[in-house]
Design a protein around this motif. Structure first.
Motif, PDB file in Angstrom:
ATOM      1  N   CYS A  25       0.804  -1.236   0.000  1.00  0.00           N
ATOM      2  CA  CYS A  25       0.000   0.000   0.000  1.00  0.00           C
ATOM      3  C   CYS A  25       0.830   1.276   0.000  1.00  0.00           C
ATOM      4  O   CYS A  25       0.298   2.367  -0.194  1.00  0.00           O
ATOM      5  CB  CYS A  25      -0.964   0.017   1.186  1.00  0.00           C
ATOM      6  SG  CYS A  25      -0.155   0.235   2.781  1.00  0.00           S
ATOM      7  N   GLY A  26       2.140   1.186   0.236  1.00  0.00           N
ATOM      8  CA  GLY A  26       2.999   2.360   0.222  1.00  0.00           C
ATOM      9  C   GLY A  26       3.046   3.125   1.535  1.00  0.00           C
ATOM     10  O   GLY A  26       3.631   4.199   1.614  1.00  0.00           O
ATOM     11  N   PHE A  27       2.457   2.596   2.612  1.00  0.00           N
ATOM     12  CA  PHE A  27       2.472   3.242   3.919  1.00  0.00           C
ATOM     13  C   PHE A  27       3.911   3.392   4.384  1.00  0.00           C
ATOM     14  O   PHE A  27       4.718   2.488   4.276  1.00  0.00           O
ATOM     15  CB  PHE A  27       1.676   2.386   4.915  1.00  0.00           C
ATOM     16  CG  PHE A  27       1.749   2.878   6.328  1.00  0.00           C
ATOM     17  CD1 PHE A  27       1.016   3.979   6.724  1.00  0.00           C
ATOM     18  CD2 PHE A  27       2.544   2.243   7.262  1.00  0.00           C
ATOM     19  CE1 PHE A  27       1.080   4.439   8.031  1.00  0.00           C
ATOM     20  CE2 PHE A  27       2.610   2.685   8.564  1.00  0.00           C
ATOM     21  CZ  PHE A  27       1.870   3.789   8.951  1.00  0.00           C
ATOM     22  N   VAL A  28       4.254   4.589   4.908  1.00  0.00           N
ATOM     23  CA  VAL A  28       5.620   4.863   5.354  1.00  0.00           C
ATOM     24  C   VAL A  28       5.590   5.282   6.817  1.00  0.00           C
ATOM     25  O   VAL A  28       4.786   6.130   7.210  1.00  0.00           O
ATOM     26  CB  VAL A  28       6.264   5.990   4.517  1.00  0.00           C
ATOM     27  CG1 VAL A  28       7.658   6.325   5.025  1.00  0.00           C
ATOM     28  CG2 VAL A  28       6.309   5.604   3.058  1.00  0.00           C
ATOM     29  N   GLU A  29       6.469   4.657   7.621  1.00  0.00           N
ATOM     30  CA  GLU A  29       6.587   5.008   9.032  1.00  0.00           C
ATOM     31  C   GLU A  29       8.003   4.668   9.476  1.00  0.00           C
ATOM     32  O   GLU A  29       8.650   3.796   8.905  1.00  0.00           O
ATOM     33  CB  GLU A  29       5.575   4.219   9.860  1.00  0.00           C
ATOM     34  CG  GLU A  29       5.551   4.599  11.325  1.00  0.00           C
ATOM     35  CD  GLU A  29       4.435   3.896  12.078  1.00  0.00           C
ATOM     36  OE1 GLU A  29       3.762   4.581  12.848  1.00  0.00           O
ATOM     37  OE2 GLU A  29       4.250   2.685  11.901  1.00  0.00           O
ATOM     38  N   HIS A  30       8.506   5.365  10.490  1.00  0.00           N
ATOM     39  CA  HIS A  30       9.834   5.067  11.014  1.00  0.00           C
ATOM     40  C   HIS A  30       9.872   3.590  11.415  1.00  0.00           C
ATOM     41  O   HIS A  30       8.938   3.078  12.026  1.00  0.00           O
ATOM     42  CB  HIS A  30      10.138   5.955  12.217  1.00  0.00           C
ATOM     43  CG  HIS A  30      11.562   5.859  12.651  1.00  0.00           C
ATOM     44  ND1 HIS A  30      12.028   4.824  13.412  1.00  0.00           N
ATOM     45  CD2 HIS A  30      12.628   6.660  12.389  1.00  0.00           C
ATOM     46  CE1 HIS A  30      13.316   4.993  13.626  1.00  0.00           C
ATOM     47  NE2 HIS A  30      13.708   6.095  13.024  1.00  0.00           N
ATOM     48  N   ALA A  31      10.921   2.901  11.071  1.00  0.00           N
ATOM     49  CA  ALA A  31      11.006   1.450  11.272  1.00  0.00           C
ATOM     50  C   ALA A  31      10.850   1.054  12.743  1.00  0.00           C
ATOM     51  O   ALA A  31      10.152   0.092  13.055  1.00  0.00           O
ATOM     52  CB  ALA A  31      12.328   0.929  10.722  1.00  0.00           C
ATOM     53  N   ASP A  32      11.494   1.777  13.658  1.00  0.00           N
ATOM     54  CA  ASP A  32      11.382   1.428  15.080  1.00  0.00           C
ATOM     55  C   ASP A  32       9.973   1.673  15.599  1.00  0.00           C
ATOM     56  O   ASP A  32       9.458   0.890  16.398  1.00  0.00           O
ATOM     57  CB  ASP A  32      12.380   2.227  15.916  1.00  0.00           C
ATOM     58  CG  ASP A  32      13.816   1.804  15.683  1.00  0.00           C
ATOM     59  OD1 ASP A  32      14.014   0.665  15.205  1.00  0.00           O
ATOM     60  OD2 ASP A  32      14.730   2.589  15.967  1.00  0.00           O
ATOM     61  N   LEU A  33       9.344   2.737  15.153  1.00  0.00           N
ATOM     62  CA  LEU A  33       7.973   3.031  15.575  1.00  0.00           C
ATOM     63  C   LEU A  33       7.023   1.960  15.037  1.00  0.00           C
ATOM     64  O   LEU A  33       6.146   1.474  15.753  1.00  0.00           O
ATOM     65  CB  LEU A  33       7.552   4.410  15.074  1.00  0.00           C
ATOM     66  CG  LEU A  33       6.204   4.922  15.526  1.00  0.00           C
ATOM     67  CD1 LEU A  33       6.128   4.988  17.041  1.00  0.00           C
ATOM     68  CD2 LEU A  33       5.940   6.293  14.929  1.00  0.00           C
ATOM     69  N   ASN A  34       7.229   1.565  13.787  1.00  0.00           N
ATOM     70  CA  ASN A  34       6.406   0.515  13.195  1.00  0.00           C
ATOM     71  C   ASN A  34       6.573  -0.795  13.971  1.00  0.00           C
ATOM     72  O   ASN A  34       5.594  -1.470  14.275  1.00  0.00           O
ATOM     73  CB  ASN A  34       6.778   0.314  11.730  1.00  0.00           C
ATOM     74  CG  ASN A  34       5.914  -0.712  11.065  1.00  0.00           C
ATOM     75  OD1 ASN A  34       4.713  -0.538  10.937  1.00  0.00           O
ATOM     76  ND2 ASN A  34       6.521  -1.821  10.662  1.00  0.00           N
ATOM     77  N   ALA A  35       7.807  -1.136  14.324  1.00  0.00           N
ATOM     78  CA  ALA A  35       8.056  -2.373  15.079  1.00  0.00           C
ATOM     79  C   ALA A  35       7.396  -2.314  16.450  1.00  0.00           C
ATOM     80  O   ALA A  35       6.800  -3.299  16.898  1.00  0.00           O
ATOM     81  CB  ALA A  35       9.559  -2.598  15.231  1.00  0.00           C
ATOM     82  N   SER A  36       7.468  -1.162  17.115  1.00  0.00           N
ATOM     83  CA  SER A  36       6.849  -1.059  18.439  1.00  0.00           C
ATOM     84  C   SER A  36       5.336  -1.195  18.354  1.00  0.00           C
ATOM     85  O   SER A  36       4.710  -1.783  19.237  1.00  0.00           O
ATOM     86  CB  SER A  36       7.233   0.255  19.120  1.00  0.00           C
ATOM     87  OG  SER A  36       6.635   1.364  18.486  1.00  0.00           O
ATOM     88  N   HIS A  37       4.746  -0.675  17.293  1.00  0.00           N
ATOM     89  CA  HIS A  37       3.302  -0.844  17.105  1.00  0.00           C
ATOM     90  C   HIS A  37       2.949  -2.320  16.910  1.00  0.00           C
ATOM     91  O   HIS A  37       1.971  -2.813  17.480  1.00  0.00           O
ATOM     92  CB  HIS A  37       2.811  -0.045  15.900  1.00  0.00           C
ATOM     93  CG  HIS A  37       2.792   1.423  16.146  1.00  0.00           C
ATOM     94  ND1 HIS A  37       2.694   2.340  15.138  1.00  0.00           N
ATOM     95  CD2 HIS A  37       2.849   2.149  17.281  1.00  0.00           C
ATOM     96  CE1 HIS A  37       2.694   3.553  15.650  1.00  0.00           C
ATOM     97  NE2 HIS A  37       2.790   3.453  16.955  1.00  0.00           N
ATOM     98  N   ASN A  38       3.738  -3.023  16.104  1.00  0.00           N
ATOM     99  CA  ASN A  38       3.476  -4.449  15.870  1.00  0.00           C
ATOM    100  C   ASN A  38       3.616  -5.262  17.150  1.00  0.00           C
ATOM    101  O   ASN A  38       2.778  -6.125  17.441  1.00  0.00           O
ATOM    102  CB  ASN A  38       4.423  -4.997  14.798  1.00  0.00           C
ATOM    103  CG  ASN A  38       4.113  -4.444  13.428  1.00  0.00           C
ATOM    104  OD1 ASN A  38       3.003  -4.010  13.159  1.00  0.00           O
ATOM    105  ND2 ASN A  38       5.107  -4.438  12.565  1.00  0.00           N
ATOM    106  N   ILE A  39       4.656  -4.992  17.940  1.00  0.00           N
ATOM    107  CA  ILE A  39       4.857  -5.713  19.194  1.00  0.00           C
ATOM    108  C   ILE A  39       3.720  -5.408  20.160  1.00  0.00           C
ATOM    109  O   ILE A  39       3.195  -6.303  20.820  1.00  0.00           O
ATOM    110  CB  ILE A  39       6.226  -5.340  19.803  1.00  0.00           C
ATOM    111  CG1 ILE A  39       7.341  -5.885  18.920  1.00  0.00           C
ATOM    112  CG2 ILE A  39       6.341  -5.853  21.232  1.00  0.00           C
ATOM    113  CD1 ILE A  39       8.713  -5.336  19.248  1.00  0.00           C
TER     114      ILE A  39
END
Length: 62
Positions: A25-39
């Motif tokens: 989908c092309g969604f862009v987010e800082h990698a660490d922030l994205n990982a914290s959301h997933n966890i």
């Protein structure tokens, strides 16, 4: 306070190192922030469903 970075030779290369970009989908987010959301989402789901932990039991010895 963040450390200043050296100028990038290739701005796209720097962006891909620090940003997560969804391939579908092309969604862009800082990698660490994205990982914290997933966890966080995984932890929340495990909490609300009452799943049992697979982590080994911690035993304290003195």
């Amino acid at each position: 306070m963040s450390m200043p970075r050296a100028p990038a030779r290739n701005a796209l290369a720097v962006t891909t190192l620090i940003d997560f970009v969804c391939r579908s989908c092309g969604f862009v987010e800082h990698a660490d922030l994205n990982a914290s959301h997933n966890i966080g989402r995984r932890g929340w789901w495990i909490w609300v469903t009452g799943a049992r932990s697979t982590a080994p039991v911690l035993t304290l010895t003195a």
